[in-house]
Structure formats: structure tokens, C-alpha cells
Scaffold this motif. Sequence first.
Motif, PDB file in Angstrom:
ATOM      1  N   GLY A  16       0.810  -1.208   0.000  1.00 58.08           N
ATOM      2  CA  GLY A  16       0.000   0.000   0.000  1.00 58.08           C
ATOM      3  C   GLY A  16       0.843   1.258   0.000  1.00 58.08           C
ATOM      4  N   ILE A  17       1.868   1.301   0.839  1.00 58.76           N
ATOM      5  CA  ILE A  17       2.733   2.481   0.914  1.00 58.76           C
ATOM      6  C   ILE A  17       3.534   2.657  -0.369  1.00 58.76           C
ATOM      7  CG2 ILE A  17       4.699   3.489   2.136  1.00 58.76           C
ATOM      8  CD1 ILE A  17       3.644   2.111   4.676  1.00 58.76           C
ATOM      9  N   SER A  18       3.996   1.543  -0.952  1.00 60.69           N
ATOM     10  CA  SER A  18       4.771   1.618  -2.196  1.00 60.69           C
ATOM     11  C   SER A  18       3.935   2.174  -3.338  1.00 60.69           C
ATOM     12  CB  SER A  18       5.304   0.234  -2.567  1.00 60.69           C
ATOM     13  OG  SER A  18       6.170  -0.265  -1.567  1.00 60.69           O
ATOM     14  N   MET A 204      -6.582   0.917   6.988  1.00 65.09           N
ATOM     15  CA  MET A 204      -6.117   0.995   5.608  1.00 65.09           C
ATOM     16  C   MET A 204      -7.224   1.524   4.692  1.00 65.09           C
ATOM     17  SD  MET A 204      -4.470  -2.000   3.194  1.00 65.09           S
ATOM     18  CE  MET A 204      -2.868  -1.915   4.000  1.00 65.09           C
ATOM     19  N   PHE A 205      -8.442   1.079   4.926  1.00 62.47           N
ATOM     20  CA  PHE A 205      -9.602   1.528   4.144  1.00 62.47           C
ATOM     21  C   PHE A 205      -9.798   3.036   4.284  1.00 62.47           C
ATOM     22  CE2 PHE A 205     -14.250   2.356   4.236  1.00 62.47           C
ATOM     23  CZ  PHE A 205     -14.573   2.017   2.926  1.00 62.47           C
ATOM     24  N   ALA A 206      -9.710   3.557   5.503  1.00 64.48           N
ATOM     25  CA  ALA A 206      -9.925   4.984   5.740  1.00 64.48           C
ATOM     26  C   ALA A 206      -8.758   5.831   5.246  1.00 64.48           C
ATOM     27  CB  ALA A 206     -10.149   5.228   7.231  1.00 64.48           C
ATOM     28  N   PHE A 255     -16.621   3.233   9.734  1.00 64.28           N
ATOM     29  CA  PHE A 255     -17.411   2.473   8.783  1.00 64.28           C
ATOM     30  C   PHE A 255     -16.627   1.269   8.262  1.00 64.28           C
ATOM     31  CE2 PHE A 255     -19.465   1.745   4.592  1.00 64.28           C
ATOM     32  CZ  PHE A 255     -20.740   1.481   5.062  1.00 64.28           C
ATOM     33  N   GLY A 256     -15.314   1.419   8.087  1.00 65.72           N
ATOM     34  CA  GLY A 256     -14.492   0.284   7.686  1.00 65.72           C
ATOM     35  C   GLY A 256     -14.527  -0.820   8.726  1.00 65.72           C
ATOM     36  N   CYS A 257     -14.573  -0.434  10.001  1.00 63.63           N
ATOM     37  CA  CYS A 257     -14.679  -1.441  11.070  1.00 63.63           C
ATOM     38  C   CYS A 257     -16.040  -2.127  11.042  1.00 63.63           C
ATOM     39  CB  CYS A 257     -14.449  -0.784  12.430  1.00 63.63           C
ATOM     40  SG  CYS A 257     -12.741  -0.245  12.703  1.00 63.63           S
ATOM     41  N   VAL A 258     -17.089  -1.373  10.730  1.00 62.75           N
ATOM     42  CA  VAL A 258     -18.423  -1.974  10.598  1.00 62.75           C
ATOM     43  C   VAL A 258     -18.437  -2.986   9.455  1.00 62.75           C
ATOM     44  CG1 VAL A 258     -20.842  -1.499  10.005  1.00 62.75           C
ATOM     45  CG2 VAL A 258     -19.641  -0.016  11.611  1.00 62.75           C
ATOM     46  N   LEU A 259     -17.808  -2.643   8.344  1.00 67.32           N
ATOM     47  CA  LEU A 259     -17.738  -3.567   7.205  1.00 67.32           C
ATOM     48  C   LEU A 259     -16.960  -4.823   7.581  1.00 67.32           C
ATOM     49  CD1 LEU A 259     -16.990  -0.994   4.350  1.00 67.32           C
ATOM     50  CD2 LEU A 259     -19.155  -2.147   4.791  1.00 67.32           C
ATOM     51  N   GLY A 260     -15.842  -4.642   8.288  1.00 72.77           N
ATOM     52  CA  GLY A 260     -15.064  -5.795   8.714  1.00 72.77           C
ATOM     53  C   GLY A 260     -15.823  -6.658   9.709  1.00 72.77           C
ATOM     54  N   TRP A 261     -16.558  -6.028  10.617  1.00 73.72           N
ATOM     55  CA  TRP A 261     -17.370  -6.760  11.585  1.00 73.72           C
ATOM     56  C   TRP A 261     -18.435  -7.572  10.864  1.00 73.72           C
ATOM     57  CZ3 TRP A 261     -17.113  -8.194  16.448  1.00 73.72           C
ATOM     58  CH2 TRP A 261     -18.265  -8.542  17.141  1.00 73.72           C
ATOM     59  N   ALA A 262     -19.080  -6.985   9.854  1.00 70.83           N
ATOM     60  CA  ALA A 262     -20.114  -7.691   9.090  1.00 70.83           C
ATOM     61  C   ALA A 262     -19.524  -8.885   8.351  1.00 70.83           C
ATOM     62  CB  ALA A 262     -20.777  -6.728   8.099  1.00 70.83           C
ATOM     63  N   ARG A 263     -18.339  -8.722   7.802  1.00 65.53           N
ATOM     64  CA  ARG A 263     -17.696  -9.822   7.087  1.00 65.53           C
ATOM     65  C   ARG A 263     -17.311 -10.946   8.041  1.00 65.53           C
ATOM     66  NH1 ARG A 263     -14.109 -13.561   6.582  1.00 65.53           N
ATOM     67  NH2 ARG A 263     -12.391 -13.479   5.111  1.00 65.53           N
ATOM     68  N   TRP A 264     -16.805 -10.576   9.240  1.00 68.90           N
ATOM     69  CA  TRP A 264     -16.386 -11.594  10.199  1.00 68.90           C
ATOM     70  C   TRP A 264     -17.585 -12.318  10.806  1.00 68.90           C
ATOM     71  CZ3 TRP A 264     -16.573 -11.769  15.768  1.00 68.90           C
ATOM     72  CH2 TRP A 264     -15.832 -12.823  16.312  1.00 68.90           C
ATOM     73  N   ARG A 265     -18.654 -11.595  11.078  1.00 67.04           N
ATOM     74  CA  ARG A 265     -19.827 -12.221  11.689  1.00 67.04           C
ATOM     75  C   ARG A 265     -20.513 -13.201  10.746  1.00 67.04           C
ATOM     76  NH1 ARG A 265     -21.601 -11.259  17.096  1.00 67.04           N
ATOM     77  NH2 ARG A 265     -23.728 -10.848  16.427  1.00 67.04           N
TER      78      ARG A 265
END
Length: 342
Positions: A16-18, A204-206, A255-265
Motif C-alpha cells: 500500500g505504501i509503495s 487501511m480503508f480509511a 465504517f471500515g470497522c463496521v464492514l469488517g465486523w459484518a464480514r467476520w460475523r
Amino acid sequence: MKTSSIADTVRIWVWGISSLLIAITVSPLAFNAGKALSELSVTKDFNGAVNKIAAWSGAAQLKDFFAICWVIAAVGLLLPLVEWLRLGNERIGRKPWSLRLPHGATASQTGGQPVRPNSWGMLHGILGFVMTFCCFILIGYALVKAGSFSWVEDTSALKRDFWADFGLMLMVAYIVEFFFRCAVLGVFLRAMKPLLAIALAGMMFASVQFVMSGFTNYPMVDDETLTPFKLAGMLFLSGDFLERAFVVFLPWFAFGCVLGWARWRTASLWLPVGLLMGWLLSGMVFSKAANPIPIRDKVISLVASESLHNGLIPLLGVLVVGGLVHVITHGYSLKSKSAQAD
């Protein structure tokens, strides 16, 4: 944590940084070349494709050139990244571009969590879209009533382009979620506990939106003095850095954390894709239906910014959506875990 899994996490960030550094280096060159081509096309006629590029370059801003250069750099480094992650160790029966976890991985803290078929997937996707879209359209309506935005008089473009925007946002949401929640979060889940992995992927998303917000106060740039160092300073050293961190980064991170939570759940991409599509489409629709009213007060500008997704009020909307996601996935998660235990 396995050492190899931690190394994969570091490699994701190096990628990502590169790609960002390449974009910062190349964008001034592409910007200057595009503007020069646009000026040259006024006196000289090229073929159709070059003329279209020249016309686009004449109207485009530095932000547009930077976004394209960043995408090209990220895609160009993607294949080396896949090879660097050594996803080919268990390629039997898998497509070479597959980024799912190796066969036999379980939903444990050390084994990660592969994306699995979801019989409730379509319902989750529809619910996620409706929840987010309706929530933020209501927030937009409240912001208009509060005087932060004003309705536009001509809404014909909004009505005419709605379904085109709908299809575009669906495609963007799937691509973004496939990368961030399937690939990136999948790698992070192998290296650390779920909550930390979700937060790191959300960061990373934000960060993408935070970097792009650096162009807000610099819509026009003199191509003769533009350098990579000046561009980097514009993105990271501008005077409103802390304000951007609060107004832009914080809501997008949440919101990125909400998306990650939804994917994990759900161990599925259906729900996060629906959520992100509702988020993106509501922002696009509202940006065409209302114009921001300049706010001079710094404190008030932190509450409601020029975008439907930036500020304290949108952050509260994210928390509401996150609570709804937790509720609708609670029974599903318990049912799934009990089924796996059986």
C-alpha cells in the motif's frame, strides 16, 4: 501469532505504501504531460483517442490524475504482492488469482476465516443496502433542514443517471470489498485477533479517503511548479491535518470497522458489499441533490462537513448502522457457530 502471517501483514502495508509513493512520484509528470497535451491539441489535430485524452486532461484536476496513477500503481504491484505473499504454496485446485485462505483453514484466531457460501447472503446484502442508504439519506435531509446544505433546483440529472449510478456503485462496492474484506482482512485474521485485524483493515480503508481529502483545499495547481515533494506536502503536511483526521478519517475508519465486523460475523461478502453500496450511493445521490453551504465556524464544521460521509453527525450514523449490523447478524452467528460445533 505465526511469524509467516505477521510477515504477510507487513507485506500488505508495504504494498500500500509503495503504490502511494509511486503515485506521488508519477502524478506530477502525468499532470504536466496531460496539460501540455491539452494545450497542444488546440493548435494541432490528433487522432480520436488522443483528442479525447487531451480534452479530458484539459478539464481534469490534479486529484483526477493522482487517483488514476494510484490505481495503476496498485494494480501493477498486485501480482508481485500475490507472489510475495506465497499464496501459491497450496494452489492445487485453486485459480492463480484466488486470494482466499489455504484449504483447511478454520475460523480460529490462528487459522483466519475463509469466505464461505452464505444461504442468507442475498437477504443480508439487501438489508445492508437499505439500512445504510436510508440512514444516510435521512441524515442528509436533516443536514439540509439544519442549514448545512441546500437543495439544487434542477434534479433532472439525478433522475436520469440514478440507475447508472446504482450499477456503478454496485461494481465499485464489490471490487473494494473483495480486496479489503476478502483479501486484506483475510490475511490479517491469520496473524492477529479478529478485533485487531478488523481495526487494521479499517485503518487501511480509511487512509485512502484521508489521502484523497488532501486535495479539498487545493482544487487548482500550477503545473509549472508542481513536484512530488510539493504534492506530498499537500497531502500530509497541510495546515488542516488534524481537522481532516477528525472529519474524514474517523468516520471512514468507523465504517471500515463496521464492514469488517459484518464480514467476520457472516464469513461472507454479501452484507459488507450491501453496506458499502448503500454508503457510496447515498453520498453520490445526495451530492447531486444538494450543495454544501460554506461554514466558517471551525467547531460547527467538525459536526457537518461538505460531504455526507464526513463529520461527527455521519459518524453517529455509522454507529447506528453498526448497531443494526450487530443485531441482524447475532442470531445468524450463533446459528452458524452451533452448526459448526455439531
